[in-house]
Design a protein around this motif. Structure first.
Motif, PDB file in Angstrom:
ATOM      1  N   LEU B   2       0.874  -1.170   0.000  1.00 35.32           N
ATOM      2  CA  LEU B   2       0.000   0.000   0.000  1.00 35.32           C
ATOM      3  C   LEU B   2       0.909   1.217   0.000  1.00 35.32           C
ATOM      4  N   PHE B  13       3.479   0.479   2.840  1.00 35.83           N
ATOM      5  CA  PHE B  13       3.191  -0.590   3.782  1.00 35.83           C
ATOM      6  C   PHE B  13       3.213  -1.900   3.021  1.00 35.83           C
ATOM      7  N   ALA B  15       3.836  -6.407   3.491  1.00 33.47           N
ATOM      8  CA  ALA B  15       3.766  -7.477   4.482  1.00 33.47           C
ATOM      9  C   ALA B  15       4.271  -8.764   3.855  1.00 33.47           C
ATOM     10  N   VAL B  17       4.384 -12.988   4.755  1.00 32.96           N
ATOM     11  CA  VAL B  17       3.907 -14.055   5.634  1.00 32.96           C
ATOM     12  C   VAL B  17       4.497 -15.372   5.156  1.00 32.96           C
ATOM     13  N   LEU B  19       4.211 -19.331   6.314  1.00 26.34           N
ATOM     14  CA  LEU B  19       3.627 -20.332   7.203  1.00 26.34           C
ATOM     15  C   LEU B  19       4.280 -21.666   6.855  1.00 26.34           C
ATOM     16  N   LEU B  41       4.682 -20.492  12.536  1.00 24.26           N
ATOM     17  CA  LEU B  41       4.697 -19.199  11.871  1.00 24.26           C
ATOM     18  C   LEU B  41       6.157 -18.824  11.711  1.00 24.26           C
ATOM     19  N   ILE B  44       6.319 -13.365   9.995  1.00 26.47           N
ATOM     20  CA  ILE B  44       5.161 -12.503   9.775  1.00 26.47           C
ATOM     21  C   ILE B  44       5.702 -11.101   9.908  1.00 26.47           C
ATOM     22  N   ASN B 345       2.298 -16.806  -8.473  1.00 25.08           N
ATOM     23  CA  ASN B 345       2.449 -15.520  -9.143  1.00 25.08           C
ATOM     24  C   ASN B 345       3.484 -14.740  -8.333  1.00 25.08           C
ATOM     25  N   GLN B 347       3.164 -12.938  -5.943  1.00 22.68           N
ATOM     26  CA  GLN B 347       2.853 -12.775  -4.519  1.00 22.68           C
ATOM     27  C   GLN B 347       2.845 -14.084  -3.739  1.00 22.68           C
ATOM     28  N   VAL B 348       2.480 -15.161  -4.411  1.00 25.60           N
ATOM     29  CA  VAL B 348       2.243 -16.405  -3.678  1.00 25.60           C
ATOM     30  C   VAL B 348       3.244 -17.476  -4.105  1.00 25.60           C
ATOM     31  N   TRP B 350       4.559 -21.586  -3.021  1.00 24.95           N
ATOM     32  CA  TRP B 350       4.542 -22.800  -2.203  1.00 24.95           C
ATOM     33  C   TRP B 350       5.914 -23.449  -2.350  1.00 24.95           C
ATOM     34  N   PHE B 379       4.217 -21.933   2.869  1.00 24.38           N
ATOM     35  CA  PHE B 379       3.311 -21.101   2.092  1.00 24.38           C
ATOM     36  C   PHE B 379       3.775 -19.668   2.299  1.00 24.38           C
ATOM     37  N   LEU B 381       3.341 -15.530   1.284  1.00 30.48           N
ATOM     38  CA  LEU B 381       2.537 -14.464   0.691  1.00 30.48           C
ATOM     39  C   LEU B 381       3.289 -13.155   0.854  1.00 30.48           C
ATOM     40  N   VAL B 382       3.469 -12.443  -0.234  1.00 27.64           N
ATOM     41  CA  VAL B 382       4.144 -11.145  -0.178  1.00 27.64           C
ATOM     42  C   VAL B 382       3.162 -10.093  -0.660  1.00 27.64           C
ATOM     43  N   TYR B 383       2.907  -9.141   0.147  1.00 26.95           N
ATOM     44  CA  TYR B 383       1.979  -8.081  -0.235  1.00 26.95           C
ATOM     45  C   TYR B 383       2.764  -6.828  -0.581  1.00 26.95           C
TER      46      TYR B 383
END
Lengths: 383, 383, 383
Positions: B2, B13, B15, B17, B19, B41, B44, B345, B347-348, B350, B379, B381-383
């Motif tokens: 963001l 901003f 993030a 994650v 997992l 975790l 994070i 993609n 962002q995601v 595995w 897993f 996730l990159v935002y």
């Protein structure tokens, strides 16, 4: 909430603040000292959630403790991965779908704290769960694999090789009909797994439950030296009914666990129940998700709860090697609570709550611990 | 991410994650108990960064532990102050530019965890570092002054009077040419300082290294009573080469430190290496910053790593006053890892990863600790 | 700050970063070891505040420690509920309005750290306070009820049944006139309550004060076994004067508390003072809220402070059961500090600060602890 949405993605920042006070009219600890009055930060949860690249996610730190201290922890951190049109796989740290009372969001509780049955269910756990539904939501399913949390605990780490399976099925058969039974739901949750206490001091004791009253005061814990060592199973039949401005939520809880002290092994089964009634005298409708306000409406809400928890009597059997001491740990707790909430608007709520908890056992000489009478106040802000 | 940008300022901003799950096919702790499977975790990291009043900054809390527990800590907190057109001074808590493997961002690792050489380098430290470059980036320099972290540690406090100097020089001579050697880089990092263990228990032990396997399981620690007491030097020659859809990163690590136990002083020199190959069978280009995806492309990535770490044999010499016990601390660890990542993609991701770590020593009676075979899933996730 | 405003609501995200270094030219701990130089994260405060549904709120986590360690805590978490046109009720965890020096915002201090009088006042507390004013701000009032924090402490939990009342009255009689006395303020704060140390180790010791020098080094603590057991009262007469580019802030502090060791009870009264001068040689105006810059102006600021703290001599009386040991705890501390700040613009400040603290007592054999000379540097960024 602050929402930033573009190209199908959405980032949502929200926050929940609960500032509480507790005043004990009566009650004492296991060692006979007075319970502590005062102000406390109950929940401070700035939360980040959203939709992103087709996935949902939620990261919620918790900036306060459960009333006895202060800390900063990670409450929720999960990602929802869609599985077809009506289901998703939730991966990460998440609320356990076992106790119906626990599934009520913390902002929509009719009393300040949850009841005693919820103490037998896990709070949050780390793992994966599939959430699905059929008949347009008339039947809902959860199937999960988790690290396995002790009753009432929030697991943040892998703590032994024994994992736990969670399952829940819940029916709302008249959900899509406009009948009197429209707001009826019933179902059952269960867990099954193995639990082994491991590691030194703190880690080992976090692998065992401790049960707490409505005022979050501990009334039962195992004696030191007791460890989890085998199967752990739970069963939670549950029922809810909401109609117009009144609601009813009830559940039974059974938690059966194999524990060991020195060379003795026992399978102990604790049971609990919870019955909670809600009524909105100002007439607004209420659902499982709380009082439904429109615009800048205000509302009053009344909550009435009876709940109880009974420790397996075999926990106290035996001499020096018994699993719990009747001088410190109560055999039974019986709670009656009455709560009044004033919803100033959809964001602000003031609550005032009176709870009486009566104990059997738990005081020196095996006497009954003093009845706990507590007045709890809360200021709640939801952004 | 963001992004809020106006008048040359920018607040971003983002993030990340991760997992994870770990499943040990084989392996045990120093005391012979099974290693713990489960979900965790791993990272994070909600991160705030930006450009502001001509300065860059980054604040990154870490909302989880390194696989063995859970906590909330401040990972990065630094400000970049420009020094001329091509350099900047980084002030605050920051990643140490010593191990090449450590410098790879955590979201772009070809295997789930880093290799063994990285264990000899500091993780993060508190202080200031000048980052500069010449020849349009063909030569890169770092010169820093820090509190001084133990090998593999993250320093969050000033812990003694002895500081540490960091230096790094890295060349990419063909960086701006379109030749086969375009993706070649080589250089060396070094640290020099003094270290003295101080304070009671936890603080003192945080001033000493402990080395961990690919699954973050500790295989070496000094005996209690050992303290840092003098010079600490490190040398990390390093090499990387990326061409089209394949890459190669290698480094040697040497960490030499003066320690004391009772009246004995020893200068111990531990050594390690790491060789990691990456290959993207789906054909996308890969660089030190990871697989380069455009649009909503997917990609597969394979990673292969061999790494090893050898403890100075003098650590185990002597009788009861030896610096490390061969019954608990391994003399040598040899890691072989194979990782497969599916970039859904940008962002995601595995990942699935198999690592074998073989030990010499580290088990009761000086025997070899059981080989550690672990399957790790992630897993991301990159935002 | 990042501001999101709509329909009368406003969410504001701001951040404050202070990266410090400390270099002790002279000084030692109670046990005679050298004080620790180094870099530290002094304050990292991402802050969420705003106006919402007619209420104000502020949630400020603190991502770093007070110079001796690192942690993550919740600094502020309060809601402001308007009470008529000129007052509000502040509910939650908040800064205590007792010490005038403490009321200065941390970003606008003329020296890197606050003075010694502030050590006798609570830092932050949990409860409610009414803030009101009369005569267009010419008279300001605070009346509060809190859990009660020990001197210099930040209370995050209810810790006993004894609460504390806070009161403050402050006058700025010429505030709305353009006279020479326009910037004059004077008043007095007071607290009254009961304090009882409870619970085991850490909780009990957090219920007692420890006093620290300008470099945040502890120079006084009670002997172990001492507990709070009765009334605790404080009085803080205070005075401030600001005119153009110069300012003056002064206060006295008295903290009187009933303590117990074994069967002895003593009422101890510690006293302190603080006088701080500010001067802006580059000519910009200065107020209690700091140097007032416009546009992209730069400014220099000089600060000069004398402060002192005197422990009640009866604390050291008696033999083995005295309340504090003269070998470890200083009887008196006298601080002289000189600070220079360069305000690069409204967001960025560099500070350099020299502080000398002289002690009476506090070293082995009842000798005077070594004078503490410290050079402190700070980089500050306010977003």
């Amino acid at each position: 909430a602050l929402v930033d949405a573009e190209r199908g993605n959405e980032l949502r920042f929200s926050a929940m603040v609960q500032l509480d006070s507790r005043l004990f009219l009566e009650g004492e600890t296991a060692t006979g000292s007075k319970l502590e009055d005062g102000f406390l930060l109950r929940r401070i949860r700035p939360t980040l959630s959203g939709q992103f690249a087709g996935l949902g996610f939620r990261i919620a730190p918790e900036l306060s403790g459960n009333g006895t201290g202060a800390n900063v922890a990670l409450l929720d951190a999960f990602v929802d991965i869609p599985t077809g049109r009506t289901g998703f796989l939730r991966v990460g740290k998440q609320k356990s779908a076992i106790s119906l009372d626990r599934l009520r969001v913390a902002t929509a509780l009719p009393l300040v704290e949850r009841g005693l049955a919820n103490e037998l269910a896990p709070n949050r756990d780390l793992g994966l769960a599939w959430y699905g539904q059929a008949f347009s939501g008339g039947a809902q399913f959860v199937l999960g694999l988790f690290n396995g949390a002790a009753d009432g605990r929030d697991v943040a780490l892998r703590d032994d090789g024994g994992k736990e399976v969670h399952a829940r099925v819940f029916f709302e058969p008249f959900r899509n009909e406009s009948s009197l039974l429209n707001g009826l739901g019933f179902g059952v949750s269960a867990t099954a797994g193995r639990k082994r206490s491991e590691g030194p001091g703190a880690a080992a004791s976090a692998s065992l439950p401790r049960y707490r009253s409505a005022a979050q005061e501990e009334f039962f814990a195992y004696s030191s030296g007791v460890v989890a060592d085998g199967h752990h199973r739970r069963l939670f039949p549950q029922l809810s009914y909401f109609h117009r401005n009144a609601g009813f939520v009830a559940e039974l809880g059974v938690s059966e666990q194999v524990l060991q002290r020195e060379s003795q092994t026992r399978r102990l089964r604790h049971t609990a129940y919870d019955v909670t009634l809600s009524w909105v005298p100002t007439g607004q409708p209420i659902t499982f998700r709380g009082v439904q306000l429109t615009g800048s409406e205000s509302a009053l809400e009344l909550g009435l709860r009876a709940s109880g928890l009974r420790i397996d009597p075999r926990a106290f059997e035996g001499g020096l090697t018994r699993f719990a001491s009747p001088d410190v740990a109560a055999r039974r707790a019986q709670n009656l609570g009455l709560g009044l909430s004033w919803h100033v608007n959809r964001q602000v709520k003031w609550s005032l709550d009176v709870n009486r908890t009566r104990y059997q056992g738990g005081a020196p000489g095996g006497a009954d611990r003093q009845t706990e009478d507590v007045v709890m106040g809360r200021f709640q802000l939801v952004y």
